[in-house]
Motif scaffolding. Sequence first.
Motif, PDB file in Angstrom:
ATOM      1  N   LYS A 193       1.138  -0.825   0.234  1.00 22.78           N
ATOM      2  CA  LYS A 193      -0.452   0.219   0.141  1.00 22.78           C
ATOM      3  C   LYS A 193       0.748   1.075   0.031  1.00 22.78           C
ATOM      4  CE  LYS A 193      -1.853   1.790   3.437  1.00 22.78           C
ATOM      5  NZ  LYS A 193      -2.847   1.394   5.161  1.00 22.78           N
ATOM      6  N   PRO A 194       0.756   2.211  -0.882  1.00 21.54           N
ATOM      7  CA  PRO A 194      -0.124   2.299  -1.804  1.00 21.54           C
ATOM      8  C   PRO A 194      -0.280   1.669  -3.389  1.00 21.54           C
ATOM      9  CG  PRO A 194       1.473   4.068  -2.383  1.00 21.54           C
ATOM     10  CD  PRO A 194       2.077   3.034  -1.388  1.00 21.54           C
ATOM     11  N   GLY A 195       0.971   0.854  -3.383  1.00 21.97           N
ATOM     12  CA  GLY A 195       1.218  -0.415  -4.943  1.00 21.97           C
ATOM     13  C   GLY A 195       0.354  -1.186  -5.268  1.00 21.97           C
ATOM     14  N   PRO A 196       0.593  -2.443  -4.762  1.00 20.17           N
ATOM     15  CA  PRO A 196      -1.166  -3.011  -5.996  1.00 20.17           C
ATOM     16  C   PRO A 196      -2.086  -2.603  -5.326  1.00 20.17           C
ATOM     17  CG  PRO A 196       1.102  -4.764  -4.706  1.00 20.17           C
ATOM     18  CD  PRO A 196       0.877  -3.130  -4.533  1.00 20.17           C
ATOM     19  N   LEU A 197      -2.154  -2.527  -4.059  1.00 17.48           N
ATOM     20  CA  LEU A 197      -3.789  -1.659  -3.388  1.00 17.48           C
ATOM     21  C   LEU A 197      -4.421  -1.419  -4.067  1.00 17.48           C
ATOM     22  CD1 LEU A 197      -3.522  -3.323   0.850  1.00 17.48           C
ATOM     23  CD2 LEU A 197      -4.805  -4.339  -1.925  1.00 17.48           C
ATOM     24  N   GLY A 198      -3.234  -0.017  -4.302  1.00 11.76           N
ATOM     25  CA  GLY A 198      -3.540   1.394  -4.792  1.00 11.76           C
ATOM     26  C   GLY A 198      -4.400   0.648  -6.762  1.00 11.76           C
ATOM     27  N   ALA A 199      -3.456  -0.125  -6.895  1.00 15.74           N
ATOM     28  CA  ALA A 199      -3.802  -0.248  -8.314  1.00 15.74           C
ATOM     29  C   ALA A 199      -4.937  -0.484  -8.387  1.00 15.74           C
ATOM     30  CB  ALA A 199      -2.450  -1.428  -8.701  1.00 15.74           C
ATOM     31  N   LEU A 200      -5.632  -1.585  -7.470  1.00 19.83           N
ATOM     32  CA  LEU A 200      -6.562  -2.457  -7.429  1.00 19.83           C
ATOM     33  C   LEU A 200      -7.785  -0.884  -7.256  1.00 19.83           C
ATOM     34  CD1 LEU A 200      -8.412  -4.687  -7.464  1.00 19.83           C
ATOM     35  CD2 LEU A 200      -7.741  -4.566  -5.031  1.00 19.83           C
ATOM     36  N   ALA A 201      -7.740  -0.446  -6.096  1.00 17.71           N
ATOM     37  CA  ALA A 201      -8.523   1.114  -5.604  1.00 17.71           C
ATOM     38  C   ALA A 201      -8.807   1.724  -7.224  1.00 17.71           C
ATOM     39  CB  ALA A 201      -7.864   1.759  -5.106  1.00 17.71           C
ATOM     40  N   PHE A 202      -7.278   2.025  -7.730  1.00 17.64           N
ATOM     41  CA  PHE A 202      -7.658   2.757  -9.381  1.00 17.64           C
ATOM     42  C   PHE A 202      -8.191   2.061 -10.305  1.00 17.64           C
ATOM     43  CE2 PHE A 202      -6.285   3.728 -13.415  1.00 17.64           C
ATOM     44  CZ  PHE A 202      -6.175   4.903 -14.077  1.00 17.64           C
ATOM     45  N   THR A 203      -8.085   0.421 -10.412  1.00 20.57           N
ATOM     46  CA  THR A 203      -9.308  -0.297 -11.470  1.00 20.57           C
ATOM     47  C   THR A 203     -10.497   0.008 -11.148  1.00 20.57           C
ATOM     48  OG1 THR A 203      -7.264  -0.898 -11.929  1.00 20.57           O
ATOM     49  CG2 THR A 203      -8.958  -2.828 -12.604  1.00 20.57           C
ATOM     50  N   LEU A 204     -10.752   0.293  -9.544  1.00 24.97           N
ATOM     51  CA  LEU A 204     -12.034  -0.394  -9.560  1.00 24.97           C
ATOM     52  C   LEU A 204     -13.366   0.801  -9.827  1.00 24.97           C
ATOM     53  CD1 LEU A 204     -11.921  -1.826  -5.662  1.00 24.97           C
ATOM     54  CD2 LEU A 204     -13.743  -2.602  -7.668  1.00 24.97           C
ATOM     55  N   ASN A 205     -11.676   2.702  -9.616  1.00 27.62           N
ATOM     56  CA  ASN A 205     -12.745   3.836  -9.661  1.00 27.62           C
ATOM     57  C   ASN A 205     -13.123   3.749 -11.089  1.00 27.62           C
ATOM     58  OD1 ASN A 205     -12.887   4.300  -6.830  1.00 27.62           O
ATOM     59  ND2 ASN A 205     -11.101   5.291  -6.867  1.00 27.62           N
ATOM     60  N   LYS A 206     -11.801   2.883 -11.477  1.00 23.95           N
ATOM     61  CA  LYS A 206     -11.828   3.714 -13.663  1.00 23.95           C
ATOM     62  C   LYS A 206     -13.143   3.028 -14.206  1.00 23.95           C
ATOM     63  CE  LYS A 206     -10.565   5.963 -16.613  1.00 23.95           C
ATOM     64  NZ  LYS A 206      -9.902   7.216 -17.342  1.00 23.95           N
ATOM     65  N   ARG A 207     -13.732   2.010 -13.718  1.00 23.43           N
ATOM     66  CA  ARG A 207     -14.212   1.086 -14.450  1.00 23.43           C
ATOM     67  C   ARG A 207     -15.702   1.705 -13.998  1.00 23.43           C
ATOM     68  NH1 ARG A 207     -14.063  -1.223 -18.574  1.00 23.43           N
ATOM     69  NH2 ARG A 207     -15.298  -3.186 -18.049  1.00 23.43           N
ATOM     70  N   ALA A 208     -15.708   2.339 -12.721  1.00 31.45           N
ATOM     71  CA  ALA A 208     -17.148   2.435 -12.397  1.00 31.45           C
ATOM     72  C   ALA A 208     -17.544   3.857 -13.155  1.00 31.45           C
ATOM     73  CB  ALA A 208     -16.997   2.770 -10.653  1.00 31.45           C
ATOM     74  N   GLN A 209     -16.409   4.415 -13.321  1.00 34.93           N
ATOM     75  CA  GLN A 209     -16.573   6.089 -14.285  1.00 34.93           C
ATOM     76  C   GLN A 209     -17.073   5.556 -15.590  1.00 34.93           C
ATOM     77  OE1 GLN A 209     -12.887   7.649 -13.819  1.00 34.93           O
ATOM     78  NE2 GLN A 209     -13.080   7.689 -12.048  1.00 34.93           N
ATOM     79  N   GLN A 210     -16.461   4.558 -15.926  1.00 35.33           N
ATOM     80  CA  GLN A 210     -16.588   3.594 -17.650  1.00 35.33           C
ATOM     81  C   GLN A 210     -18.078   3.065 -17.420  1.00 35.33           C
ATOM     82  OE1 GLN A 210     -13.123   1.697 -18.319  1.00 35.33           O
ATOM     83  NE2 GLN A 210     -12.359   3.189 -18.918  1.00 35.33           N
ATOM     84  N   GLY A 211     -18.814   2.813 -16.420  1.00 38.84           N
ATOM     85  CA  GLY A 211     -20.235   2.224 -16.025  1.00 38.84           C
ATOM     86  C   GLY A 211     -20.323   0.767 -16.107  1.00 38.84           C
ATOM     87  N   ALA A 212     -18.595   0.613 -15.919  1.00 35.09           N
ATOM     88  CA  ALA A 212     -18.588  -1.238 -15.793  1.00 35.09           C
ATOM     89  C   ALA A 212     -18.377  -1.348 -13.689  1.00 35.09           C
ATOM     90  CB  ALA A 212     -17.951  -1.565 -16.540  1.00 35.09           C
ATOM     91  N   VAL A 213     -18.434  -2.483 -13.656  1.00 32.49           N
ATOM     92  CA  VAL A 213     -17.613  -3.484 -12.990  1.00 32.49           C
ATOM     93  C   VAL A 213     -16.639  -4.380 -12.959  1.00 32.49           C
ATOM     94  CG1 VAL A 213     -19.700  -2.298 -11.533  1.00 32.49           C
ATOM     95  CG2 VAL A 213     -19.586  -4.236 -12.176  1.00 32.49           C
ATOM     96  N   LEU A 214     -15.540  -4.666 -11.543  1.00 33.24           N
ATOM     97  CA  LEU A 214     -15.036  -5.333 -12.142  1.00 33.24           C
ATOM     98  C   LEU A 214     -16.096  -6.807 -10.909  1.00 33.24           C
ATOM     99  CD1 LEU A 214     -11.350  -4.467 -10.197  1.00 33.24           C
ATOM    100  CD2 LEU A 214     -11.679  -4.761 -12.338  1.00 33.24           C
ATOM    101  N   LYS A 215     -15.292  -8.256 -11.466  1.00 35.04           N
ATOM    102  CA  LYS A 215     -15.627  -8.945 -11.164  1.00 35.04           C
ATOM    103  C   LYS A 215     -15.116 -10.246 -10.420  1.00 35.04           C
ATOM    104  CE  LYS A 215     -19.620  -8.344 -13.722  1.00 35.04           C
ATOM    105  NZ  LYS A 215     -20.847  -7.998 -13.185  1.00 35.04           N
ATOM    106  N   ALA A 216     -16.407 -11.110  -9.244  1.00 35.27           N
ATOM    107  CA  ALA A 216     -14.886 -12.058  -8.912  1.00 35.27           C
ATOM    108  C   ALA A 216     -14.222 -12.514  -9.591  1.00 35.27           C
ATOM    109  CB  ALA A 216     -16.352 -13.144  -7.705  1.00 35.27           C
ATOM    110  N   GLY A 217     -13.275 -12.951  -9.035  1.00 29.89           N
ATOM    111  CA  GLY A 217     -12.498 -14.048 -10.597  1.00 29.89           C
ATOM    112  C   GLY A 217     -11.449 -13.148 -11.560  1.00 29.89           C
ATOM    113  N   ASP A 218     -11.839 -12.031 -11.652  1.00 30.27           N
ATOM    114  CA  ASP A 218     -11.129 -10.961 -12.161  1.00 30.27           C
ATOM    115  C   ASP A 218      -9.560 -11.197 -12.014  1.00 30.27           C
ATOM    116  OD1 ASP A 218     -12.668 -10.732 -14.280  1.00 30.27           O
ATOM    117  OD2 ASP A 218     -13.583  -8.595 -13.545  1.00 30.27           O
TER     118      ASP A 218
END
Length: 261
Positions: A198-223
């Motif tokens: 933290k903030p490396g891998p966990l920060g990257a996960l947070a960024f991806t969650l936020n970016k996909r939400a902004q794009q109108g999508a979500v991360l899925k279990a198993g991604d």
Amino acid sequence: MSNPQEISAQFTAARAAGRSLPAYPGTPPATLAEAYAVQAAAIARWPDAVAGWKVARVGPAFATQFPEERLIGPAFAPNIHRPAVGAVASCPVFEGGFAAVEAEIVIVVAQDAPVGKADWTADTVLPFVQSMHIGVEVASSPLATLNDIGPGAVISDFGNNWGVVVGPEIPNWRELETIEAETFIDGVSVGTGKAVIKPGPLGALAFTLNKRAQQGAVLKAGDVISTGMITGVHDIRIGQQSRHVFAGVGEVRVQITRAAG
């Protein structure tokens, strides 16, 4: 302004044929919106399911033009490799294009993300970590100069991704602040580095969650989320083998092969 449909058509055709491109096919995206529009068009053209995302930093030289700390690109199901312990992952790259390996921490997502929530931080994403692994991103594009052009070009061509290797699990990652890694190509050390959880891998996960939400999508279990390079971006050629050693955890080995049409 870039033409998303024309650019995505040429990149996806080259990837499908396993061939290189001599130059960027059109005007490279000048903004994040343009770049992700090309990426979305390319994903729509590609027949395989998206099974995860690669994450990379936006370099300081491009921070003004592309004002986000990171970028993402899709990782498709056939390009997610899970070799047995001690086995070598066989990963294709595009002959005449760009090819590199990067030691990375890979996160497997525990649950579907809620729709629309885009304020995740490295402190709040823990419920989305099913497991954390040592791994490798295999970066490859039909265009050899993709990285040199900048983040807009990288985003537009699947984030320059053509493989994520999910290695052994890091069982005690919650107790660690850092993980050290070293990369070898054909037995020669080419880079060392340290991932700060933290903030490396966990920060990257947070960024991806936020970016996909902004794009109108979500991360899925198993991604799977390949969270960013640790030892550097290491050019590699077809026929070479890389070994990525993570102190106290294990290693991941990759054999580079030629992408077929």
